[in-house]
Design a protein around this motif. Sequence first.
Motif, PDB file in Angstrom:
ATOM      1  N   THR A 194       0.877  -1.345   0.327  1.00 22.30           N
ATOM      2  CA  THR A 194       0.075   0.206  -0.025  1.00 22.30           C
ATOM      3  C   THR A 194       0.853   1.299  -0.187  1.00 22.30           C
ATOM      4  O   THR A 194       2.134   1.189   0.814  1.00 22.30           O
ATOM      5  N   TYR A 196       1.317   5.187   0.629  1.00 23.42           N
ATOM      6  CA  TYR A 196       0.294   6.374   1.143  1.00 23.42           C
ATOM      7  C   TYR A 196       1.614   7.705   1.840  1.00 23.42           C
ATOM      8  O   TYR A 196       2.828   7.366   1.768  1.00 23.42           O
ATOM      9  N   VAL A 203      -3.894   7.527   1.438  1.00 25.29           N
ATOM     10  CA  VAL A 203      -3.167   6.638   0.649  1.00 25.29           C
ATOM     11  C   VAL A 203      -3.285   7.168  -1.064  1.00 25.29           C
ATOM     12  O   VAL A 203      -3.568   8.524  -0.864  1.00 25.29           O
ATOM     13  N   THR A 224      -2.227   1.815  -8.341  1.00 29.25           N
ATOM     14  CA  THR A 224      -2.426   1.810  -6.966  1.00 29.25           C
ATOM     15  C   THR A 224      -3.797   1.936  -7.288  1.00 29.25           C
ATOM     16  O   THR A 224      -4.463   2.898  -8.526  1.00 29.25           O
ATOM     17  N   ASP A 229      -3.647   0.020  -2.793  1.00 31.22           N
ATOM     18  CA  ASP A 229      -3.062  -0.756  -2.930  1.00 31.22           C
ATOM     19  C   ASP A 229      -2.519  -1.450  -4.615  1.00 31.22           C
ATOM     20  O   ASP A 229      -3.080  -1.282  -5.347  1.00 31.22           O
ATOM     21  N   GLY A 266       3.335  -4.340   2.514  1.00 28.74           N
ATOM     22  CA  GLY A 266       3.368  -3.541   3.896  1.00 28.74           C
ATOM     23  C   GLY A 266       3.088  -1.639   3.145  1.00 28.74           C
ATOM     24  O   GLY A 266       2.517  -1.892   2.450  1.00 28.74           O
ATOM     25  N   ASP A 267       3.050  -0.649   4.127  1.00 29.48           N
ATOM     26  CA  ASP A 267       2.748   0.717   3.889  1.00 29.48           C
ATOM     27  C   ASP A 267       4.052   1.211   3.456  1.00 29.48           C
ATOM     28  O   ASP A 267       4.811   0.921   4.183  1.00 29.48           O
ATOM     29  N   PRO A 269       5.672   4.875   2.646  1.00 29.71           N
ATOM     30  CA  PRO A 269       5.163   6.224   2.930  1.00 29.71           C
ATOM     31  C   PRO A 269       5.884   6.394   1.118  1.00 29.71           C
ATOM     32  O   PRO A 269       7.147   6.069   0.328  1.00 29.71           O
TER      33      PRO A 269
END
Length: 272
Positions: A194, A196, A203, A224, A229, A266-267, A269
Motif C-alpha cells: 500500500t 501512502y 493513501v 494503485t 493498494d 505493507g505500507d 511512504p
Amino acid sequence: MKAFYIDLSVCNGCYCCQIACKDEHVANDWTPYAKPQPDTGQFWIGITERVRGQVPKVKVSYIPKLCHHCDEAPCMEACTVDAIYKRDDGLVIIDPEKCTGCKLCEDACPHDAIFFNDNLNIAQKCTGCAHLLDNSDEWEVPRCVDACPTDAIQFGEESDFKEFIDNSELINPEAGTKSRVYYKHLPRKFVGGTLYDPVEKEVIIGAKCTLKDDASGEEFTVETDNFGDFWFRGLKDDRRFTLTMEKGGKTQKVEGILTDKDLSLGDIPMTL
C-alpha cells in the motif's frame, strides 16, 4: 476420454465437493467399483488451503485434490494382481474384489491420491463416481462436480474442454504420469503493498508501480487502486526485483528478493 477441469479462481473453499464425496461413499458399498469409504482418514477429493503472504497483504487459495486418473499410472504398473485398470472413458479404478492389500500402489502413486483401508485391507481412491455414470441416466458427472456451487470443478470430454486445457497446468507434472486433472490459476508468487502519503495521511491513488525482474529485464506495471493498494501476481520463484513507484514527479524504489515466500510489503511512504 474424460477428465476433470478445476478453475481455482472461482473455488471459494466451501468444501461441498469433499462433503458430497463422503456422502456418496461412506457406508455405501459400490462393488465392483469401490467398497465403503471410512468415516475418517480418507478424502478421495480433499481441499488443500494455501495461505500466502503476510499481514496486511494475504492471499488464500483453495486447491481440490483427487486421483489424477493418469494415462501412465504408476499404480497400475505396481499392482501385481491386476486389480487396477483404466476404463475407456479415462477413469482409473481399483477393483476392491481383486485388491490383496499389498500397498504397492499406494507407495507408487506420486500424487498421494491412494489411501489404505485397514479394516478391509484394500487400497481405495477416487472412482470418478463411475458407479453413477454407468448405472444412472440422471448422472453425467461425479458427485463432487454436481455439488460445486461455482462450477470450479467440471468433468467431461477433452474435446469439449480444449480451450480450458490449452490454458491449464498440471499439479506435479514432473512425475510424468500424464494426469487427467487440469488446473487453471494455480497459486503463484506475488508482491503487494500500500502506497501512502505520511504528511497528508492519505493513501496514494493512481500511482504507477513497475516491478522489474533484474535477471531477465522483464517488467510488470500496475496502478494503485482506490485504497492505495497494488498487486503483482503470477511471479516466478527465486528472482531479484526492483519496484519503482511514481506519482506527481516523485519516485520511490524498493529492492528485494522473491524466493520461497510471497512478499507483503505493507505500507510504503511517499511524500508528494
